[in-house]
Enzyme design. Structure first.
Site, PDB file in Angstrom:
ATOM      1  N   HIS A 137      23.173  78.121  40.506  1.00  0.00           N
ATOM      2  CA  HIS A 137      23.295  77.179  39.376  1.00  0.00           C
ATOM      3  C   HIS A 137      24.546  77.385  38.517  1.00  0.00           C
ATOM      4  O   HIS A 137      24.485  77.373  37.290  1.00  0.00           O
ATOM      5  CB  HIS A 137      22.036  77.252  38.502  1.00  0.00           C
ATOM      6  N   HIS A 211      17.702  69.877  35.372  1.00  0.00           N
ATOM      7  CA  HIS A 211      16.665  70.859  35.709  1.00  0.00           C
ATOM      8  C   HIS A 211      15.451  70.798  34.784  1.00  0.00           C
ATOM      9  O   HIS A 211      14.962  71.854  34.348  1.00  0.00           O
ATOM     10  CB  HIS A 211      17.293  72.254  35.699  1.00  0.00           C
ATOM     11  N   GLU A 341      15.065  68.186  41.515  1.00  0.00           N
ATOM     12  CA  GLU A 341      16.484  68.174  41.148  1.00  0.00           C
ATOM     13  C   GLU A 341      17.273  67.379  42.189  1.00  0.00           C
ATOM     14  O   GLU A 341      17.408  67.817  43.333  1.00  0.00           O
ATOM     15  CB  GLU A 341      17.001  69.618  41.095  1.00  0.00           C
TER      16      GLU A 341
HETATM   17  C1  GLA Z   1      15.945  76.071  41.393  1.00  0.00           C
HETATM   18  C2  GLA Z   1      15.927  76.994  42.526  1.00  0.00           C
HETATM   19  C3  GLA Z   1      14.835  77.985  42.359  1.00  0.00           C
HETATM   20  C4  GLA Z   1      14.942  78.696  41.032  1.00  0.00           C
HETATM   21  C5  GLA Z   1      14.981  77.697  39.921  1.00  0.00           C
HETATM   22  C6  GLA Z   1      15.234  78.349  38.593  1.00  0.00           C
HETATM   23  O1  GLA Z   1      14.969  75.135  41.480  1.00  0.00           O
HETATM   24  O2  GLA Z   1      15.794  76.357  43.759  1.00  0.00           O
HETATM   25  O3  GLA Z   1      14.853  78.916  43.402  1.00  0.00           O
HETATM   26  O4  GLA Z   1      16.094  79.466  41.006  1.00  0.00           O
HETATM   27  O5  GLA Z   1      15.968  76.752  40.151  1.00  0.00           O
HETATM   28  O6  GLA Z   1      14.386  79.394  38.318  1.00  0.00           O
END
Ligand code: GLA
Length: 376
Positions: A137, A211, A341
């Protein structure tokens, strides 16, 4: 006998005309956008909280810190409103509590990049391995942790917040100065529309997403396992144990990953190690705005449909929530929220067969996602 207009009537007429300004269409319920202070970051930057209200009373609170949607009030089948996104009450909590990206904008590259490395035009770039051994991220200080410039807007579709951020060349290890614009619009047909644009002055990689953790029964109402989910995807990107794509695109058919028809999130979750956390390859991949997923919560009747121009969607069932995140008067436990997402596929910079996330000077990155709310 006196002729002419009564001064009282005149005053009422004038008041009526002036109350019908840009933000208020006469005959409709009031839609508006309001700004209040949300505090200051450690380095002294002012942060604000914007409240967008559409013509039907739906309300989104968004801060320019990380572009975070801190609350989203939508009606159930009886017209009762509740807040359906997980989050915190204050800026301090977002900054201090190591938020699991609650409601935030994600960039420069959403999801994982294997070992925090990729090669572009023969040059190897090294990124932070903030989800060891991988990059996640956007790194240590991704777009979810920066202060965006904000501008309130009133559009024909509804109140909007325009956020801009210039990520400098080398920031978090990525090449090129990247100018990003994200516009959140709370549309009068009950959609939260997120439109993204970005331009660079040097070849780079871009994969922006949002997110929010949703719980359509209310952010404080326990787990999301009874929500019925449909994902418009016949395939997903297979991953290794570290959630890095192997490059293989697998059919969902005959697996617990199959959400082509609505099914309760909890019905097969025990068969998936750790819970759902995978990228779906959407059936519509021509870049037009198409239905990617829809979610129905049986108790409240709330429905969320997600439309996107992106080729993928990450379905994450809140597996890492463990009760350590306390926000908005409640404790968030495992599976108390889910994320959908919209994105390009994880680790795209290292998978030449995936749709490309490379952005070159002179090109424009665009991405449109709409979360549409209703009840039945
Ligand atoms: C995304 C990732 C997950 C996790 C979340 C945040 O969805 O795919 O593995 O890292 O973000 O916790």
């Amino acid at each position: 006998m006196r002729t002419g207009y009564s001064p009282v009537l005149l005053a009422v007429a004038v008041l009526f005309i002036f109350s019908c300004n840009e933000l208020t269409k006469c005959g409709e319920k009031k839609m508006s956008i309001k700004k209040q202070s949300f505090g200051k970051t450690k380095d002294g930057k002012n942060v604000d909280l914007y409240t967008l209200t559409n013509a039907n009373g739906l309300k989104a609170e968004i801060t320019n810190y990380g572009g975070i949607v801190t609350s989203l009030q939508v009606p159930d089948r009886n017209g009762d409103f509740t807040d359906i996104v997980l989050g915190y009450d204050s800026l301090d909590e977002y900054v201090k509590n190591n938020s699991p990206y609650f409601g935030a904008l994600i960039g420069r590259c959403g999801n994982r990049i294997a070992k925090g490395r990729f090669t572009l035009d023969g040059v190897e770039y090294t990124l932070a391995t903030n989800s060891s051994p991988n990059h996640l991220h956007g790194g240590i200080r991704g777009f979810d942790k920066v202060v965006w410039n904000a501008k309130q807007m009133q559009t024909d579709e509804g109140p909007a917040l325009k956020l801009t951020y210039r990520s400098r060349d080398g920031e978090e290890g990525y090449p090129g100065n990247l100018s990003c614009t994200v516009i959140y619009t709370l549309t009068n047909d009950n959609g939260l529309k997120i439109s993204y644009e970005a331009e660079t002055d040097k070849a780079t990689v871009v994969n922006l997403t949002h997110h929010s953790y949703f719980n359509l029964a209310g952010h404080d109402s326990g787990d999301i396992l009874k929500h019925q989910l449909m994902i418009n995807a016949d395939h997903f990107t297979a991953t290794d144990e570290g959630l890095i794509p192997t490059g293989e695109i697998k059919p969902v058919k005959g697996t617990p990953m199959d959400f082509t028809k609505p099914v309760a999130i909890g019905s097969r979750i025990k068969q998936v190690q750790g819970g759902y956390d995978l990228n779906y390859v959407l059936n519509s991949s021509d870049g037009s705005l198409a239905l990617a997923a829809s979610v129905y919560e049986p108790k409240s009747g709330r429905v969320m449909e997600i439309f996107t121009t992106e080729p993928g969607i990450q379905f994450y069932s809140g597996n890492f929530l463990d009760g350590s995140n306390k926000g908005k008067g409640t404790v968030y436990n495992k599976h108390d929220g889910f994320c959908l997402e919209t994105q390009h596929f994880p680790d795209s910079p290292n998978n030449p067969d995936f749709p490309s996330v490379v952005l070159k000077p002179g090109e424009k990155y665009t991405h449109l996602t709409v979360h549409k709310f209703s009840a039945r």
